[in-house]
Scaffold this motif. Structure first.
Motif, PDB file in Angstrom:
ATOM      1  N   PHE A  84      -2.263   2.401  -8.379  1.00 32.80           N
ATOM      2  CA  PHE A  84      -2.003   2.680  -7.171  1.00 32.80           C
ATOM      3  C   PHE A  84      -0.558   2.627  -6.751  1.00 32.80           C
ATOM      4  N   VAL A  85      -0.165   3.354  -5.955  1.00 28.60           N
ATOM      5  CA  VAL A  85       1.197   3.663  -5.567  1.00 28.60           C
ATOM      6  C   VAL A  85       1.051   3.327  -4.193  1.00 28.60           C
ATOM      7  N   MET A  86       2.020   2.573  -3.494  1.00 26.34           N
ATOM      8  CA  MET A  86       2.101   2.435  -2.049  1.00 26.34           C
ATOM      9  C   MET A  86       3.464   2.834  -1.581  1.00 26.34           C
ATOM     10  N   LYS A  87       3.403   3.685  -0.684  1.00 24.61           N
ATOM     11  CA  LYS A  87       4.335   4.334   0.113  1.00 24.61           C
ATOM     12  C   LYS A  87       4.461   3.930   1.555  1.00 24.61           C
ATOM     13  N   ASP A  88       5.840   3.720   2.189  1.00 27.42           N
ATOM     14  CA  ASP A  88       6.098   3.616   3.332  1.00 27.42           C
ATOM     15  C   ASP A  88       5.691   4.867   4.255  1.00 27.42           C
ATOM     16  N   ARG A  89       5.580   5.088   5.358  1.00 25.91           N
ATOM     17  CA  ARG A  89       5.176   6.149   6.180  1.00 25.91           C
ATOM     18  C   ARG A  89       6.137   7.392   6.017  1.00 25.91           C
ATOM     19  N   ASP A  90       7.341   7.118   5.549  1.00 27.35           N
ATOM     20  CA  ASP A  90       8.238   8.272   5.278  1.00 27.35           C
ATOM     21  C   ASP A  90       8.131   8.943   3.989  1.00 27.35           C
ATOM     22  N   GLY A  91       7.048   8.369   3.028  1.00 28.37           N
ATOM     23  CA  GLY A  91       6.822   8.685   1.841  1.00 28.37           C
ATOM     24  C   GLY A  91       7.538   8.240   0.742  1.00 28.37           C
ATOM     25  N   ASN A  92       8.420   6.955   0.954  1.00 24.47           N
ATOM     26  CA  ASN A  92       9.121   6.289   0.097  1.00 24.47           C
ATOM     27  C   ASN A  92       8.149   5.365  -0.770  1.00 24.47           C
ATOM     28  N   GLU A  93       8.441   5.514  -2.347  1.00 26.00           N
ATOM     29  CA  GLU A  93       7.604   4.497  -2.879  1.00 26.00           C
ATOM     30  C   GLU A  93       8.290   2.904  -2.778  1.00 26.00           C
ATOM     31  N   VAL A  94       7.279   2.101  -2.210  1.00 24.97           N
ATOM     32  CA  VAL A  94       7.781   0.665  -2.118  1.00 24.97           C
ATOM     33  C   VAL A  94       7.208  -0.184  -3.301  1.00 24.97           C
ATOM     34  N   ALA A  95       5.874   0.459  -3.734  1.00 28.78           N
ATOM     35  CA  ALA A  95       5.479  -0.623  -4.835  1.00 28.78           C
ATOM     36  C   ALA A  95       4.421   0.265  -5.674  1.00 28.78           C
ATOM     37  N   LYS A  96       4.327  -0.140  -6.912  1.00 27.09           N
ATOM     38  CA  LYS A  96       3.355   0.458  -7.765  1.00 27.09           C
ATOM     39  C   LYS A  96       2.485  -0.358  -8.248  1.00 27.09           C
ATOM     40  N   ILE A  97       1.305  -0.565  -8.375  1.00 30.68           N
ATOM     41  CA  ILE A  97       0.207  -1.740  -8.771  1.00 30.68           C
ATOM     42  C   ILE A  97      -0.572  -0.851  -9.868  1.00 30.68           C
ATOM     43  N   GLU A 130      -2.865  -1.485 -13.658  1.00 31.96           N
ATOM     44  CA  GLU A 130      -3.768  -2.452 -14.376  1.00 31.96           C
ATOM     45  C   GLU A 130      -3.129  -2.650 -15.681  1.00 31.96           C
ATOM     46  N   ARG A 131      -3.127  -3.837 -16.375  1.00 29.89           N
ATOM     47  CA  ARG A 131      -2.628  -3.934 -17.813  1.00 29.89           C
ATOM     48  C   ARG A 131      -3.809  -3.977 -18.647  1.00 29.89           C
ATOM     49  N   LYS A 132      -3.945  -3.267 -19.603  1.00 29.68           N
ATOM     50  CA  LYS A 132      -5.051  -3.083 -20.592  1.00 29.68           C
ATOM     51  C   LYS A 132      -4.745  -4.133 -21.783  1.00 29.68           C
ATOM     52  N   LEU A 133      -5.480  -4.357 -22.566  1.00 28.26           N
ATOM     53  CA  LEU A 133      -5.290  -5.154 -24.066  1.00 28.26           C
ATOM     54  C   LEU A 133      -4.745  -6.440 -23.782  1.00 28.26           C
ATOM     55  N   HIS A 134      -4.966  -7.380 -22.630  1.00 30.03           N
ATOM     56  CA  HIS A 134      -4.943  -8.381 -22.184  1.00 30.03           C
ATOM     57  C   HIS A 134      -6.022  -9.274 -22.260  1.00 30.03           C
ATOM     58  N   VAL A 135      -5.628 -10.713 -22.540  1.00 30.69           N
ATOM     59  CA  VAL A 135      -6.832 -11.750 -22.662  1.00 30.69           C
ATOM     60  C   VAL A 135      -7.778 -11.743 -21.582  1.00 30.69           C
ATOM     61  N   ARG A 136      -7.307 -11.698 -20.529  1.00 38.54           N
ATOM     62  CA  ARG A 136      -7.626 -11.769 -19.109  1.00 38.54           C
ATOM     63  C   ARG A 136      -7.309 -10.749 -18.147  1.00 38.54           C
ATOM     64  N   ASP A 137      -8.084 -10.223 -17.341  1.00 40.21           N
ATOM     65  CA  ASP A 137      -7.327  -9.364 -16.416  1.00 40.21           C
ATOM     66  C   ASP A 137      -6.210  -9.430 -15.795  1.00 40.21           C
ATOM     67  N   THR A 138      -5.457  -8.365 -15.684  1.00 41.37           N
ATOM     68  CA  THR A 138      -3.996  -8.473 -15.103  1.00 41.37           C
ATOM     69  C   THR A 138      -3.732  -7.188 -14.605  1.00 41.37           C
ATOM     70  N   MET A 139      -2.862  -7.319 -13.444  1.00 38.28           N
ATOM     71  CA  MET A 139      -2.267  -6.055 -12.757  1.00 38.28           C
ATOM     72  C   MET A 139      -0.917  -6.419 -12.409  1.00 38.28           C
ATOM     73  N   GLU A 140       0.001  -5.477 -12.625  1.00 36.64           N
ATOM     74  CA  GLU A 140       1.453  -5.738 -12.460  1.00 36.64           C
ATOM     75  C   GLU A 140       1.829  -5.099 -11.089  1.00 36.64           C
ATOM     76  N   VAL A 141       2.809  -5.646 -10.407  1.00 40.93           N
ATOM     77  CA  VAL A 141       3.289  -4.691  -9.217  1.00 40.93           C
ATOM     78  C   VAL A 141       4.906  -4.474  -9.390  1.00 40.93           C
ATOM     79  N   GLU A 142       5.068  -3.320  -9.354  1.00 41.73           N
ATOM     80  CA  GLU A 142       6.696  -2.889  -9.679  1.00 41.73           C
ATOM     81  C   GLU A 142       7.260  -2.339  -8.808  1.00 41.73           C
ATOM     82  N   ARG A 143       8.500  -2.405  -8.814  1.00 38.69           N
ATOM     83  CA  ARG A 143       9.294  -1.483  -7.584  1.00 38.69           C
ATOM     84  C   ARG A 143      10.459  -0.964  -8.427  1.00 38.69           C
ATOM     85  N   ASP A 144      10.715   0.355  -8.012  1.00 41.19           N
ATOM     86  CA  ASP A 144      12.032   0.921  -8.883  1.00 41.19           C
ATOM     87  C   ASP A 144      11.892   0.758 -10.352  1.00 41.19           C
TER      88      ASP A 144
END
Length: 183
Positions: free
Chosen positions: A65-78, A80-94
């Motif tokens: 998932f890509v989260m953008k502000d109302r001007d279209g600038n990416e503020v976060a990317k969410i 899923e991380r596969k191959l982990h023992v338990r469910d994980t998701m990472e939140v990235e910026r830049d």
């Protein structure tokens, strides 16, 4: 005068709080299953203004998932991380990981531990599936998620404490929503 402004914003969001129970931060409205893969959705503030767009990227090996502000600038990317023992998701910026959400393996209710890069880790506890939970740093509540505030079906509110990273906490809420879905 501030009480009237707070009451007006509470009324605009349809919240079920008392007039003197003004928020300590900012409130947002999100739809359940906010962004299915391939769909776009908006996160609105308590005035009904579209603040962030969440884009569920289709045709990827992992949920993204890509989260953008109302001007279209990416503020976060969410992601899923596969191959982990338990469910994980990472939140990235830049291109840098801000936080990793880990689903707890034990307990009747879902619990999520959030590892924050270069900061104090967070915990999400409560009834996650019903969107009634809190995100805490140590013993301090920094975000409250609740459906009880809203009268609109299939929506829930997110109240974020003043001075917190709003895009990060909203992205964490999207990740937790995605990870708490059955199947």
């Amino acid at each position: 005068m501030p009480a009237q402004g707070a009451a007006r914003s509470v009324a605009a969001m349809g919240l079920l709080r008392h007039r003197d129970d003004a928020p300590a931060g900012r409130r947002f409205q999100m739809r359940e299953k906010l962004a299915s893969i391939g769909d776009d959705s908006w996160i609105e503030d308590d005035q009904g203004d579209r603040i962030y767009k969440v884009d569920g990227k289709a045709l990827r090996i992992r949920d993204t998932f890509v989260m953008k502000d109302r001007d279209g600038n990416e503020v976060a990317k969410i992601q899923e991380r596969k191959l982990h023992v338990r469910d994980t998701m990472e939140v990235e910026r830049d291109g840098h990981t801000l936080a990793t959400v880990h689903k707890a393996l034990v307990g009747i209710r879902d619990r999520f531990d959030i590892s924050v890069e270069g900061g104090t880790d967070l915990k999400a506890r409560g009834n996650i599936v019903d969107h009634e939970y809190e995100v805490k740093r140590d013993d301090d509540v920094i975000a409250t998620i609740s459906k009880k505030w809203l009268r609109i079906r299939d929506t829930y509110g997110v109240e974020i404490a003043q001075g917190e990273d709003e895009p990060l906490l909203l992205a964490l809420t999207v990740a937790i929503d995605e990870m708490s879905r059955p199947g």
